[in-house]
Structure formats: C-alpha cells, structure tokens
Design an enzyme around this catalytic site. Structure first.
Site, short mmCIF file in Angstrom:
data_model
loop_
_atom_site.label_atom_id
_atom_site.label_comp_id
_atom_site.label_asym_id
_atom_site.label_seq_id
_atom_site.Cartn_x
_atom_site.Cartn_y
_atom_site.Cartn_z
N ASP A 260 0.85 -1.19 0.00
CA ASP A 260 0.00 0.00 0.00
C ASP A 260 0.88 1.24 0.00
O ASP A 260 1.93 1.25 -0.63
CB ASP A 260 -0.92 -0.04 1.24
CG ASP A 260 -2.28 0.58 0.97
OD1 ASP A 260 -2.33 1.81 0.85
OD2 ASP A 260 -3.27 -0.16 0.86
N HIS A 292 -3.34 5.88 4.20
CA HIS A 292 -4.15 4.76 3.73
C HIS A 292 -3.57 3.42 4.17
O HIS A 292 -4.28 2.54 4.67
CB HIS A 292 -4.26 4.81 2.21
CG HIS A 292 -5.25 3.87 1.63
ND1 HIS A 292 -4.93 2.57 1.30
CD2 HIS A 292 -6.56 4.01 1.33
CE1 HIS A 292 -5.99 1.97 0.80
NE2 HIS A 292 -7.00 2.82 0.82
N SER A 528 -11.46 -0.47 0.02
CA SER A 528 -10.09 -0.70 0.51
C SER A 528 -10.09 -1.28 1.91
O SER A 528 -9.15 -1.98 2.29
CB SER A 528 -9.31 0.61 0.52
OG SER A 528 -8.98 1.03 -0.77
#
Length: 781
Positions: A260, A292, A528
């Site tokens: 990520d 994230h 996600s």
C-alpha cells in the site's frame, strides 16, 4: 462457548477414472453461393493486406490481420490453412488476431480463389466460418481510459503501452528488443517495463505526434492512460485512553503483508507486530505519508478494530509486513505498479515466507467491461500460481458519473449494476479473492448528535451493499466479488439540493498514521477497508493450518460465507445478488475449527486432464433422520490455473464439481464415464436444491454451492452422496498446465437446529467405517 475440533480429512475414493471425450464437430453453415462468398472474402483479404501494410514498426515482416468470424471457431483451426499463420489473440468469440507471412496470405487467397471459381478447397469449413478480414486499427488500440478522457493536455505525457505477448520466448525477446530500439529512434522516453510470459507492458512519455505513431505500431496491442488510484483518505480523530500494553505475536505467527502507501511502524498498536517495512519506490522510504496503508494495516492485523477497542484488548496473533508501492499521493507515475507488486511479493515471500497479501486499491482507468483480463490482474494471477500465495483485493470504489446515479438514494442499488460500476483492475483476477463492501453503520455523527434532525439519510442500511462498492462478474461470467465484508457507508443530506455526501461516522475504524498528535484511530469508508477483513481471516486460518495453500484458504473462506438477510431482501434477484455480494459474508464461527453442529471436511489433491475424482460424503444416519429441520451441505472447490490474456477463455483449464446421489461408487463412476461429450456431462442430474447452480458457479476458480435438506425419505436415505471433481484442459492451454493440477475441496455439514447434535463424532465414525471398508477391499484384491 461450544467445544471445537480440528476439521476432518475427506479421503478420495477409487478408482480415478479418465473422462473420455470426443472432439465436438465443427458446425459451420455453408454459404448458399460459394462463388460469391469466395469473391467477397478475397476482396476483403486484399483490402486488409493493404491496410495492414501501413502499420509502422514490427520485429519481423509478417502482417497483423483481424479475422472476423460469422461462426465462433477454435482459433487453432486457422493454422491448418498454413504454418505461416500464428494466432496472436482471440479478442472475442468472433474476432481473431493473427500474424501471417506473405506465403500464408497467398495460401488464403488461393483457397478463396478456388471457391470463387467453383472449386472445393481443403479446410473449406474453416473458410466458411469467416465473415471478413480487417487490420488492427488505431481505434482498436485505444484503451478504455484514453477513449473516455482523450489525450492529456500537457505537451508530453505518460502512457501505458501493451505489446502482443507473442510466443515462443525467442520471438518475445525479439519483439521487445525491436520495440525499444523503435522507441529510441522516435525519441519516445521509456520510463518502465514489465516483461512476463503473458504480459509485455511499457510506461513511456510521449507527445501527441509520438502517441499517434504508437497507435499505428504493428506490435502494439493497447495504448492507455496510466492508472489513477482511488485512494483519497480523510482522517477523522477518535480519542482513546487506557489501552493496555500490546504484546508481540508468537515467533511462529503467520505473516500478513500489506502492499500500500507504507506504514507508520511506530504506532503503539502496530509496532509490536511489525516484522519488516520496506519501500519498493526508488528514493522513498517505507513510512506512510498518506495514511491509507496504516488504516488498512490495522484491519489486516486485528480484523474488527472497533470490536477490539470496545473490549480494550489488542492482542496480535499475526506478524505484520508492509511494502510501500505507492507515493504520498497514492500514485506510481513513473513506474509500473506491476513491477512494484511483483518485487514486493517476491521479497516478503522469500525472506519471511509470507503467503497472504492485501492490495487495497483499484485503477479507475481500468474497469473490466468483458473480454480480456489485463494489467495488474494478470500479474496477480501469475504470482498466485507460481509462488502459492493468496492475494486479497477490493472491487474498487464507484464514485458516480455525471449522470449515474441521478439520485443516490432512490437509484440505489440499481446504479451499482451498471457498466459504469464494473470491477476495477486488479479485481477481475481469477486466482485472487475479490472483496466487495457492506455497510456496517447507518447513522452519521450528525444524526447521532441531532436526533430530531432527519436531513441526513443513509444510502444503505446495515448489512446491505455499500453505496460505493462495484459489481462483477469477471471473465466468462465468473462470480466476482467472491466475498463481502464491512467497508463503510455514505449518507446524503436531503435538505440540500444536490444532496451532499456525508461519510463521518459511517466508515471502518482503524489505526491512524498521526498517532503522535494524539489520534490513535481514524475512520474511513471504501472497499479498501473491506478487503483486509478477509485477508485477516485468511492469515488467521494459517494459525490452525500452517500448510494450507491458497486453494484451501479460498475454499474454506467461501464455504463459510452466507448472504446477509439484508442483502437477500434488498436483492431478491439471485443474479444481481451474485454480482454484488458473491457468496456472501464469512461466518467466523466454524471457519477455523468444527463444532458438534457444524463439521468441515477438507481434501487437497491433484488431478490429470480429462479425469474424474470421486468423494463420498460421510453422511451419518443421525444427520438424515429425525424430526423435520433445516440441514445444510456446502461444497467448495478451488484451483489456480495458468492464464493467458490473448484467449477469451483466459484460464488454461476448467475444473468443476457435481454433487450427486447414487447407489454406490460403481454406479456414480459409470454415470460420469459415460458422459463422453460436454453436453452429456452437463445433463448429469445433480442433487436438487442447489442455492447457486452449476451454470452460475462453474466459471470461477473458486466454486461454492449449498444444498438444504428439510425432510428425507427412505429411498434417499438408502443412497450415498458423492462429490465428483472433473478437469478439462483448453486445447491451447495444455502447454501451460501441469500433468496433475492441484486443487482443494471443502465440504461442510450443518445441523444447527438440532440442539442435541453430535455431528462431529458421528462423521468421525462414518469416516473410520469407510476406511475399514477400503482396507478390506484392498486386502481382497
């Protein structure tokens, strides 16, 4: 809590029988006027040759022709016309791309001329399948994003250029070497490349004139804009106090790798579990500048973070690894994401034995609209098969278009089933687990604060598909997503004309990168954050079954999935439910261990081409008899085939299962061996009451179905229940497959309405009895 037990082993029965097959006859309708057909096809061939000659570049002198079919035909049939024809790709059932030498084109013309003169050339049935000839045009070479958005406004811009994945390796090497020399000659800057057996991809920087040349290059399959990753994350602060110290997982804890935007390794809830954090972007460190990756990592490590927070217990049982593959903007502008992912996976697999990888992103410029699987999905499928690792990926987020939806609340959930809301790369990957999103909460922070104000209304309700999740299917109708998990919700403000979207209070809680400023947690909504819920469960299964391969992990997870009641009510049409929810949400209660009311049997084996494997399900009399009640039998099959992007079938082989009642093994084996054609096989009567159905489930590489029994008669109780696994290779795929292909089979028996059930011990007894029977049979031979 009920007592739990290890899952049981399901033993394959003998014999292993080959599936006899006869080649299906080619059914091509002859033209009424052979002469007119020959003249028309000859003229079209001449025109196509002329246009194909206008292409630039190419590693050899052959022409690239488009063969248009009136009748679908195996592409290999055209190679009977001449050895100088090489099938490059099957773009759909009626379009074939081929390289052809001048001599081969001459043979084509000669046969068509013979037809035009009233003759009867050899292989005329192949000729009769033709509808026309053409060349691969500039428009054909434009990818989806380039068609939608047009050329970038900058003087020079990045493009992704995919070449035809020619064979053999010597030709493939000649192809990319020639292309790179052509790039240098034309002043086109090469930024990065991917060179795999079934994917040759370049990222280049060019101006408009150079881009036009790329669209005319003979060896170019596709030109498109680079990925745009939908990973915008707004972090919200949630205060937390009095968290007990977090201990480290055990030394032999399974690893879970998050690929990520990096990881904030110092976060107090993550640090004790971090095994390694690396960056795979030159010049950038492994820290998470975006946030994230840290959000995803918290869910991947702990699963339901909010549940852990309420209990004030954070005890990691997994080892966490982080691979940074995206920059601070969650982009990869100069490098191809396929390279970062492959390098990261190979590193964590070789150094730490990682077998579960979470990739929480989707490329908005690569929706899957049917036909070929491309891009990162191909890399994911290839690495799964080569390394034996499991990828968990999201469907991608749908944020609406100018016209869809017209009204978020009133158009929900229908807009999620439009082409605009199709899966994003790499979600179509067949060997990965793709995860859609469910809404957990339906009250925003404002709704909770101002309970008399009804302005903010949720789009979805609890356990319904999130308003931003995307829908399948994948290639050939394969069920995607296979699973759903909590990923968040949105609400709209009905007091505002354009109905602003509200997210605060509707997302998934997880760890925040800004812990140093007092924000240990953040919440955000998106697919996600659904994917790492499933990645966490997969890695957790490895605690109980450390040798489980990705086939067994997928089969176990999907065998224990069920549609939430809210999804069934919202989507009464099963076809729509499968496209949005797949097999459902994983029920954790029986996933890792069996109970007295839910018993899971597992088998891992290898099967040759055109063979059947037979398994008798050990149904105890106590399961079939007694008062009327609901009992369930679930079967899940998973395998990881080789893939090829230039064939519509994509998979090199097909495995399927059937659940059938029969008097004995001899009866069922004769039934299947008598099915010598595909049609015969499809006509074999399966057990009644399948929840999914053979047609719906058989296109995927993980196939699941459930049968419900409420009452059984004496005739049924006198029979036995068999699962039959069958393998059939594609004709073009036999060079890619193993002599014996591995698979995993999971069977789960449930008798939850029987409070006195002792199903586990009864199944154990049936297994022991069956083994004694086998020993007697072997001794008598």
């Amino acid at each position: 809590m009920p007592e739990t037990y290890p899952h049981l082993t399901l033993v394959r029965e003998q014999p292993v029988n080959p599936r006899r097959s006869r080649p299906a006859p080619i059914r091509v309708r002859e033209p009424e006027n052979w002469r007119a057909f020959g003249r028309e096809m000859g003229q079209r061939l001449q025109m196509a040759r002329k246009r194909a000659a206008e292409a630039v570049g190419g590693f050899d002198e052959r022409r690239l022709l488009k063969l248009e079919l009136g009748t679908p035909l195996d592409p290999a049939e055209f190679q009977k016309i001449s050895r100088g024809i090489e099938i490059v790709s099957q773009e759909d059932k009626t379009v074939i791309l081929a390289f052809a030498t001048e001599a081969a084109l001459g043979e084509f013309e000669e046969r068509l001329t013979t037809l035009a003169e009233g003759g009867r050339p050899t292989y005329r049935n192949v000729l009769f399948a033709l509808k026309g000839f053409d060349h691969w045009t500039e428009d054909d070479r434009k990818g989806w994003a380039l068609r939608q958005e047009g050329w970038p406004e900058q003087d020079r811009f990045a493009l992704d250029v995919e070449l035809w994945p020619v064979r053999p390796e010597t030709e493939r090497t000649q192809c990319w070497q020639s292309f790179e020399a052509w790039l240098r000659k034309n002043g086109i800057e090469k930024l990065d490349d991917v060179k795999q057996a079934h994917l040759i991809l370049y990222r280049v920087r060019a101006d408009r004139q150079q881009a036009s040349l790329l669209l005319r290059h003979r060896d170019v399959r596709l030109v498109d804009l680079p990925p745009r990753y939908a990973l915008e994350v707004s972090l919200l602060q949630t205060d937390i106090q009095d968290i007990p110290p977090v201990t480290s997982p055990s030394a032999d804890a399974p690893g879970i790798a998050v690929l990520d935007s990096g990881l904030t390794t110092g976060h107090p809830l993550l640090a004790p579990a971090v095994g390694d954090a690396q960056s795979f972007i030159p010049g950038l460190g492994p820290d998470d500048q975006n946030g994230h990756g840290t959000l995803v990592a918290g869910i991947a490590l702990y699963g339901d973070v909010e549940e852990k927070l309420r209990a004030r217990i954070f005890t990691p049982t997994l080892r966490l690894y982080s691979g940074r593959i995206l920059d601070a903007n969650n982009a990869s502008d100069d490098k191809l994401i396929e390279n970062q992912v492959e390098t990261a996976v190979r590193y964590f697999h070789s150094e730490y034995g990682c077998r579960v990888f979470n990739l929480s992103y989707g490329d908005r410029r690569k929706p899957y609209l049917g036909r070929h699987v491309r891009g990162l999905a191909v890399t994911v499928d290839m690495l799964t098969r080569e390394l034996g690792v499991l990828f968990v990926v999201p469907t991608g987020n749908f944020e609406g278009t100018d016209t869809i939806p017209a009204d978020w609340r009133n158009d929900y959930p229908d807009y999620l089933l439009t082409r605009e809301a199709a899966l994003l790369d790499p979600a179509p990957a067949l060997n990965a687990l793709t995860v859609g999103s469910l809404a957990r909460w339906d009250a925003t922070f404002n709704t909770q604060r101002y309970q008399h104000d009804a302005a903010e209304q949720p789009i979805a309700r609890h356990d319904q598909p999130s308003p931003f999740t995307r829908s399948g299917p994948s290639v050939s109708g394969a069920i995607k997503p296979e699973l759903v998990a909590y990923g968040g919700n949105w609400a709209v403000n009905l007091g505002v004309a354009n109905q602003w979207i509200h997210r605060q209070g509707l997302g998934e809680l997880s760890t925040c990168k800004d812990f140093a400023s007092g924000r240990l947690f953040a919440e955000e909504a998106g697919t996600s954050f659904a994917a790492p819920h499933i990645a966490h469960l997969a890695a957790r299964v490895l605690i109980e079954y450390p040798q489980a391969d990705p086939n067994l992990l997928r089969a176990l997870l999907c065998a224990h999935a069920r549609w939430p009641d809210s999804c069934e009510t919202l989507l009464p049409d099963k076809a729509k439910r499968l496209r949005l929810c797949g097999y459902g949400k994983v029920q954790e209660s029986g996933l890792e261990r069996s109970t007295d009311q839910e018993v899971t049997l597992v088998a891992t084996d290898k099967i040759p081409d055109r063979h059947h494997h037979f398994y008798e399900i050990p149904l105890p009399a106590e399961f079939l008899e007694g008062r009327q009640r609901t009992r369930e039998i679930t079967v899940a099959l998973a395998y990881s085939p080789a893939v090829r992007t230039t064939r519509i079938a994509y998979k090199s082989l097909q495995m399927e299962f059937r659940l059938v009642w029969a008097g004995d093994l001899s009866h069922v084996s004769k039934m299947f061996n008598a099915a010598t054609s595909r049609d015969d096989y499809q006509r074999i009567p399966e057990a009644n009451g399948a929840r999914i159905g053979t047609r719906n489930r058989s296109a995927g590489t993980v196939q699941v179905d459930t049968w419900t029994l409420r009452r059984t008669n004496a005739q049924r109780r006198a029979q036995k229940l068999f699962v039959v696994v069958t393998r059939i290779d594609e004709s073009w795929g036999r060079e890619l497959t193993f002599t014996e292909e591995p698979y995993a089979l999971v069977v789960t028996l449930r008798d939850r309405e029987n409070a006195e059930a002792r199903l586990y011990s009864h199944v154990q007894q049936r297994l022991a009895q069956r083994e004694r029977e086998r020993v007697r049979v072997r001794a008598g031979r």
